[in-house]
Scaffold this motif. Structure first.
Motif, PDB file in Angstrom:
ATOM      1  N   THR A  42      70.106  54.454 -11.884  1.00 14.51           N
ATOM      2  CA  THR A  42      70.984  54.587 -10.729  1.00 14.51           C
ATOM      3  C   THR A  42      72.034  55.667 -10.945  1.00 14.51           C
ATOM      4  N   VAL A  43      72.011  56.691 -10.075  1.00 15.51           N
ATOM      5  CA  VAL A  43      72.999  57.769 -10.151  1.00 15.51           C
ATOM      6  C   VAL A  43      74.393  57.209  -9.871  1.00 15.51           C
ATOM      7  N   GLY A  44      74.489  56.491  -8.755  1.00 13.34           N
ATOM      8  CA  GLY A  44      75.796  55.959  -8.358  1.00 13.34           C
ATOM      9  C   GLY A  44      76.335  54.974  -9.369  1.00 13.34           C
ATOM     10  N   GLY A  45      75.452  54.145  -9.890  1.00  6.08           N
ATOM     11  CA  GLY A  45      75.890  53.163 -10.880  1.00  6.08           C
ATOM     12  C   GLY A  45      76.400  53.849 -12.138  1.00  6.08           C
ATOM     13  N   THR A  46      75.667  54.878 -12.586  1.00  2.62           N
ATOM     14  CA  THR A  46      76.078  55.601 -13.795  1.00  2.62           C
ATOM     15  C   THR A  46      77.452  56.242 -13.602  1.00  2.62           C
ATOM     16  N   ILE A  47      77.623  56.913 -12.457  1.00  2.00           N
ATOM     17  CA  ILE A  47      78.904  57.583 -12.183  1.00  2.00           C
ATOM     18  C   ILE A  47      80.036  56.569 -12.068  1.00  2.00           C
ATOM     19  N   ASN A  48      79.768  55.459 -11.373  1.00  2.00           N
ATOM     20  CA  ASN A  48      80.825  54.460 -11.192  1.00  2.00           C
ATOM     21  C   ASN A  48      81.269  53.849 -12.506  1.00  2.00           C
ATOM     22  N   ILE A  49      80.330  53.597 -13.406  1.00  2.00           N
ATOM     23  CA  ILE A  49      80.706  52.980 -14.677  1.00  2.00           C
ATOM     24  C   ILE A  49      81.420  53.993 -15.578  1.00  2.00           C
ATOM     25  N   ILE A  50      81.030  55.256 -15.495  1.00  2.00           N
ATOM     26  CA  ILE A  50      81.780  56.271 -16.253  1.00  2.00           C
ATOM     27  C   ILE A  50      83.239  56.261 -15.797  1.00  2.00           C
TER      28      ILE A  50
END
Ligand code: EPZ
Length: 430
Positions: free
Chosen positions: A165-173
């Motif tokens: 997940t692109v969005g998930g990766t960015i959000n967790i960063i």
């Protein structure tokens, strides 16, 4: 209302400059909330989603100063957490980056559930899994709001994403960048815009390593400062114009690109018989002969991008023979096929695969943009077909393409935007 009118059939020839990447810009603009300082963001695309993102931040109390059409200064020192305007947040999916940014900055977040293109179910369960692993609790509140809080503060954690997940990766960063300790994200998205966000945050003093691989490590830092940062070029916009050259049997020099980001698109186009010449920061794409049919499966980066799927479908309609186009990222990203059928396309959607019988003669017809990339696919179809194609609901296209009409006109397209009084529009609709 406005519509786009295309009189197609002519080859496109000339030079098109690619703008900054929409999906990197949205992550960096909304992510800048976490810095509590001034950031200058350059090479911004002039698109509606960028304006919406900046307006959301302005209404949250951030200072927004446009230095020029493509450069903005964002001062997040005066931000008021939890105050994002729900009506704007619901206009686009990227708004959910406010969850990670607010959680990372304040240890809590309160954001309306995001909107965005309709490709079937688009859950955020992996985002929630990551927030909870960092020590936060997440509740879905009345009225469609997401409330996140970390009573005992956030702490670094190991997070394994069940799906890419692109969005998930960015959000967790964003959520982890100031969380004390070490956060490791496994099965992380590798898209260039994930790397761009990590580079932006590192320029602000974050300690992120491994972005662009499937394992990203984040060492929490106390505070972030501002920075000046230029957004990377938009690989999907570039790919769209590469297909425009191939679809119209023209030759386009497409500048301000990173060829490495275009590899899967260039490879497929060459397989179809299209010529792609790669240089340091531009490509030259041309097609003079028949197009070969091919099979394509969309995959997370570096595979063939799902955001190029509708555009490629149009090109496959022009290729001789049967092509199979499989969508492996989203549940239902073929809604636009019905619009192409109105133009005479012979396409059968079987589950997550479109079976395209190319080489049929297509004819111009009134169609609509069902979402952002589907809308631009209608433009490509109109450019390839002689006759007058009218495309309605073009606001979807303007969310993500900077001056598409101007750029296409500059290389010979007979394309224009036309105002349609609402009364006429709704008569048609009924
Ligand atoms: C981003 O969407 C892009 N949007 C999309 O671009 C792009 O198509 C997509 O990444 C894939 O590359 C922005 O960057 C604003 P995902 P996102 O999370 O983050 C499932 C465009 O045209 N999933 O990578 O929403 C999800 O349902 C837009 O510019 C879960 O199951 O995509 C999908 O099937 C359209 N649970 C798959 O993963 C989750 O918690 C990939 O979604 C999150 C995602």
């Amino acid at each position: 209302m406005e519509k786009i009118v295309v009189n197609g059939g002519a080859p496109l020839n000339g030079v098109i400059e690619v703008s900054g990447m929409k999906n990197a810009a949205l992550a960096i603009i909304l992510g800048s909330l976490i810095t509590e300082d001034k950031c200058i963001i350059e090479n911004l695309p002039a698109i509606n989603d960028v304006s919406t993102s900046l307006e959301i931040l302005r209404q949250m109390g951030l200072g927004i100063r446009m230095i020029n059409k493509n450069t903005v200064e964002i001062d997040s020192s005066g931000a008021i957490g939890g105050s994002s305007p729900a009506d704007l947040v619901r206009k686009m999916r990227a708004s959910y980056y406010l969850m990670g940014a607010e959680l990372g900055r304040y240890g809590k977040a309160y954001v309306a559930y995001p909107g965005g293109c309709d490709f079937g179910v688009r859950p955020i369960d992996q985002h929630i899994k990551g927030f909870e692993a960092l020590g936060a609790s997440v509740t879905l509140e009345e009225g469609g709001f997401v409330k996140i809080s970390a009573e005992n503060g956030l702490k670094g954690a190991n997070i394994y994403f069940d799906v890419n997940t692109v969005g998930g990766t960015i959000n967790i960063i964003l959520a982890a960048v100031k969380a004390p300790g070490l956060t490791v994200i496994e099965n992380a998205a590798r898209e260039p815009h994930v790397v761009d966000l990590a580079n932006f945050l590192n320029a602000c003093g974050a300690k992120i390593s491994g972005a662009g691989t499937d394992t990203i490590k984040i060492k929490g830092v106390e505070k972030l400062h501002g920075c000046t940062y230029a957004i990377i070029p938009d690989m999907i916009e570039a790919g769209t114009y590469m297909i425009a050259a191939a679809a119209t049997k023209g030759t386009l020099k497409i500048t301000n690109v990173i060829p490495k980001h275009l590899e899967s698109i260039s490879a497929k186009l060459e397989e179809m018989g299209v010529t792609v010449e790669e240089y340091d920061d531009y490509v030259i794409v041309s097609r003079h002969d028949k197009l070969n049919r091919v099979n394509i499966k969309t995959l997370p980066y570096p595979g063939f991008p799902t955001d190029m799927q509708p555009q490629m479908c149009v090109l496959l309609c022009l290729a001789e023979g049967i092509s199979y186009l499989s969508e492996s990222v989203f549940d239902n990203r073929f809604r636009y096929v019905e619009e192409l059928k109105r133009m005479g396309a012979s396409i059968k959607v079987d589950g997550k695969t479109a079976i395209i019988e190319g080489g049929k003669s297509l004819h111009a017809a009134p169609v609509r943009a069902v979402d952002l990339r589907a809308g631009v696919a209608m433009v490509l179809a109109g450019l390839a077909i002689s006759g007058r194609t009218e495309i309605e609901e073009i606001s979807h296209i303007e969310r993500g393409y900077d001056d598409i009409v101007g750029k296409l006109r500059s290389v010979g397209a007979d394309i224009k935007k036309v105002f349609v009084p609402d009364t006429v529009y709704f008569e048609r609709a009924n």
